[in-house]
Write an enzyme that holds these catalytic residues in place. Structure first.
Site, PDB file in Angstrom:
ATOM      1  N   HIS A 118       0.826  -1.207   0.000  1.00 50.57           N
ATOM      2  CA  HIS A 118       0.000   0.000   0.000  1.00 50.57           C
ATOM      3  C   HIS A 118       0.866   1.265   0.000  1.00 50.57           C
ATOM      4  CE1 HIS A 118      -3.593   2.436   1.292  1.00 50.57           C
ATOM      5  NE2 HIS A 118      -2.616   3.212   1.754  1.00 50.57           N
ATOM      6  N   GLU A 119       1.770   1.344   0.971  1.00 55.51           N
ATOM      7  CA  GLU A 119       2.565   2.569   1.096  1.00 55.51           C
ATOM      8  C   GLU A 119       3.483   2.761  -0.110  1.00 55.51           C
ATOM      9  OE1 GLU A 119       1.624   4.700   3.111  1.00 55.51           O
ATOM     10  OE2 GLU A 119       0.378   3.389   4.359  1.00 55.51           O
ATOM     11  N   HIS A 173       3.254   6.866  -6.875  1.00 58.14           N
ATOM     12  CA  HIS A 173       2.513   8.060  -7.303  1.00 58.14           C
ATOM     13  C   HIS A 173       3.425   9.290  -7.200  1.00 58.14           C
ATOM     14  CE1 HIS A 173      -1.700  10.181  -6.902  1.00 58.14           C
ATOM     15  NE2 HIS A 173      -1.199  10.314  -8.108  1.00 58.14           N
ATOM     16  N   HIS A 200       1.633   4.594  -2.824  1.00 51.99           N
ATOM     17  CA  HIS A 200       1.729   6.060  -2.685  1.00 51.99           C
ATOM     18  C   HIS A 200       3.081   6.533  -3.208  1.00 51.99           C
ATOM     19  CE1 HIS A 200      -1.877   6.871  -0.386  1.00 51.99           C
ATOM     20  NE2 HIS A 200      -1.529   6.088   0.622  1.00 51.99           N
TER      21      HIS A 200
HETATM   22 ZN   LIG Z   1      -2.707   5.239   2.152  1.00 53.40          ZN
END
Ligand SMILES: [Zn+2]
Length: 708
Positions: free
Chosen positions: A497-498, A504, A501
């Site tokens: 998940h991290e 991105h 980010h």
């Molecule tokens: Zn998040």
């Protein structure tokens, strides 16, 4: 989670100003302004402009940020008072460039304040909060500055701006508008009054709720009433006089202990204490809610909107409360139907245990746990040996990114870190070009806030010729000595998940830092991160990283099936309780300014009834209005839907990959080109649709939750 530094999210913080402290602080001396003394005052000479933690000291932050505030103020005044005709360069670009020192120093500061804090940093944080708030007002309530933006905005089509510069102008203009810059002098005064009332009421709500949570704690004096509860836990909750056990309340409606308490009357007692914590007695929040929703509605009306939700959703992907409600209506029938089936199954379980009562909310988790053990049992101790931290990162997270985007990594031991467990990697493009620096700070420690998040030390921008420097923070318990670090599946998923980010941020390709990478609305920012979680269970990826730490053998299929299967457990309940809370949020914030709410509980009941979210008797909302701090004390008013919205996006996006060949370089490149590299330069709804070929659909999300 994507962390947002306060300057960019000032609406979220309310801290009382405390000037007296400032004078006592010896670090405020002028010596610190000298850049030879304070490394934050000049740009770092390390690769990528990475912060030089071998030189930065705690006492450097406050003087650097105060100097940054002063520099920005001077620059803003020069723009506002300029005699020249406003142009893009002397106004928009000049404002974009005005906060360089402030941004650089505060990015590093807030990273440490979150992940490696101490009393000095905490004191600085408290002192700086009102200064950041004042800085924002200094910009967005500056009438002359606004007039220059307005002049440009009104002739934006004639300025011959490239698309990104035009977007920058529009974003700034809208921020001025949202802050009320377009109002008459009288109305501006009114707005200030509303804002101050809102700040007071949200603070009051938070304080009252804190007291309600504390006084709502339930004391049991008879040990039999606590049968089933973990002994170690009970020991830690023994009252000081040794005559009982005090169980504190958690924020949500359901309480963790309800899963293990054998005694039904005790369960009911604990549940009701949670349910009624703030709708009676000294810590009743209902009057605060009534006033708060009224002032928010008045504020929205003053700014020209029908209601608060309409005003606050302007810059989101969803755009309007109608779109959010439409999204909910699509989910509600499937969620409540599944919740009803789960309810029936639990009722059967109750019967099979020789009981004949009707299932109530306080029974749900207790009997659902029995259903889970019977049908979905997943033993973390069986799977953890296959999830060794370095394998998960290098052979899982990095591997998936290599297959999709071609990126490679190399550990850098020459870059200074702020804590010994932090590691630094340099990332490269497929052709070997440098991409940026990536820091991992994975272990829990007392100086770190809970949870997990990502942010930048250095934000990508062509304006400053900067490549990104990004960190991920998790809270994995650190084993003693040289023991291997074995993760739960949840922790594996959080690492993916991290890093989503982070991607991105790494693929950002913007001219302007304020539009770069993750600077998107709340109902979009969790999309790339949640999307990246999907690769954790993707067969080719899993085969590569889920290797037994002793034998090197691959994780057996039976365990993979158990992980996948367990993801659908209790999802009818979980989606329904979330929808109920999200729906309450939107309903409270679509009240028009002329409507008076007489009875908070009645409003709530009616709101759930109208949307059929009360269809399953034993499924209460995740938060009742009276203790819904996200929306009445935090910054999530009319925004709680974002969690479900990004969940829809990421499943829908993964569905596209699944139907287009899965984990391939070509698919990854397309996703990077059309989504991950675009930052906030495009209208989000259009950006998504252009990539997907259609608007996002809810079906893949329902399928992933096992509701279809
Ligand atoms: Zn998040």
């Amino acid at each position: 989670m994507k962390k947002v530094i306060p300057f960019l999210a000032l609406a979220l913080i309310v801290v009382a100003c405390n000037n007296s402290k400032e004078k006592e602080n010896p670090n405020n001396s002028n010596e610190e302004m000298n850049s030879t003394e304070n490394p934050l005052l000049s740009e770092s000479t390390l690769p990528y402009g990475a912060p030089d933690f071998s030189k930065i000291k705690d006492e450097n932050f406050q003087p650097a940020m105060i100097e940054g505030i002063a520099q920005q103020k001077k620059a803003v005044e020069a723009i506002a008072n300029s005699e020249e005709e406003p142009t893009f360069n002397n106004t928009v670009l000049a404002l974009e460039k005005s906060g360089e020192l402030l941004n650089r120093s505060s990015q590093i500061f807030y990273s440490l304040a979150g992940s490696n804090t101490n009393e000095t940093l905490q004191a600085v944080e408290e002192e700086m909060a009102p200064k950041f708030a004042a800085q924002r007002d200094m910009i967005y309530l500056n009438e002359k500055l606004f007039q220059r933006f307005k002049t440009l905005y009104e002739k934006k089509e004639t300025l011959n701006l490239d698309a990104e510069s035009l977007k920058l102008l529009e974003e700034y203009y809208e921020d001025f508008e949202i802050a009320g810059a377009n109002l008459s002098a009288d109305d501006k005064e009114k707005l200030k009054e509303y804002n101050s009332k809102i700040a007071t009421l949200t603070t009051k709500f938070g304080k009252t709720l804190l007291d309600a949570n504390n006084t709502g704690a339930v004391t049991f004096t008879n040990k039999e009433d606590l049968a089933g509860v973990d002994e170690d836990f009970l020991k830690s909750k023994e009252s000081k006089d040794g005559k009982g056990w005090t169980i504190p309340l958690q924020n949500t409606t359901q309480q963790p202990l309800l899963q293990s308490m054998d005694n039904r009357a005790s369960r009911e007692k604990l549940f009701k204490a949670a349910w009624h914590r703030a709708d009676q007695g000294a810590n009743d929040t209902r009057e605060i809610i009534k006033e708060l929703v009224e002032v928010r509605a008045q504020k929205a009306q003053l700014l020209g909107f029908k209601n608060y939700a309409e005003w606050s959703l302007q810059k989101t992907m969803a755009k309007t409360p109608e779109n959010v409600n439409k999204f909910f209506s699509g989910l509600i029938p499937a969620a409540t139907a599944k919740a009803q089936a789960e309810s029936d199954e639990i009722q059967k379980m109750i019967k099979s245990k020789g009981e004949n009562f009707t299932l109530e909310p306080w029974d749900w988790n207790y009997y659902a746990e029995m259903v889970r053990k019977e049908k979905y049992d997943l033993d973390e101790n069986q799977i953890k040996p296959y999830f060794e931290l370095n394998n998960v990162l290098e052979k899982g997270v990095f591997y998936a990114a290599n297959k999709l985007y071609g990126i490679t990594y190399k550990e850098r031991t020459d870059i200074p870190v702020y804590q010994e467990d932090v590691k630094v990697y340099e990332l490269f493009e497929e052709n070997g070009d440098a991409l940026g620096l990536f820091y991992t700070d994975y272990f829990a420690r007392p100086s770190k806030s809970g949870g997990a998040w990502m942010d930048n030390f250095v934000t990508q921008s062509k304006l400053y010729n900067k490549k990104p420097v990004i960190y991920n923070v998790l809270n994995i318990p650190k084993p003693a000595g040289n023991e291997p670090v074995l993760l739960t599946y949840d922790e594996v998923s959080t690492m993916f998940h991290e890093f989503g980010h982070a991607l991105h941020g790494f693929f950002a390709n913007q001219q302007y830092p304020s539009l770069s990478g993750t600077a998107v609305s709340r109902d979009f920012v969790e999309f790339p991160s949640q999307f990246n979680e999907n690769w954790a269970l993707y067969p080719d990826v899993l085969k590569n990283y889920a290797l037994h730490y002793k034998t090197g053998e691959q994780i057996p299929q039976a365990l993979i099936d158990k992980i996948k299967n367990s993801a659908t457990f209790n999802q009818g309940y979980s989606l329904t309780e979330n929808l109920a809370a999200s729906n309450l949020d939107i309903q409270w914030h679509t009240i028009s300014a002329d409507k008076k709410i007489e009875d908070v509980n009645a409003f709530e009941k009616d709101a759930l009834n109208r949307t059929k979210l009360d269809a399953v008797h034993a499924v209460p909302p995740r938060y009742r209005s009276t203790y819904f701090s996200h929306i009445f004390a935090g910054g999530y008013g009319a925004g709680y839907y974002s969690y479900l919205w990004t969940e829809m996006l990421h499943h829908d996006a993964y569905n596209w990959f699944e139907t287009h060949g899965g984990l391939t370089r070509e698919n990854g490149q397309r996703f990077r080109d059309m989504i991950l590299s675009r930052g906030n330069t495009l209208e989000l709804e259009k950006m998504y649709k252009d990539w997907r070929g259609s608007d996002p659909k809810i079906e893949p999300m329902l399928k992933a939750r096992g509701l279809k």
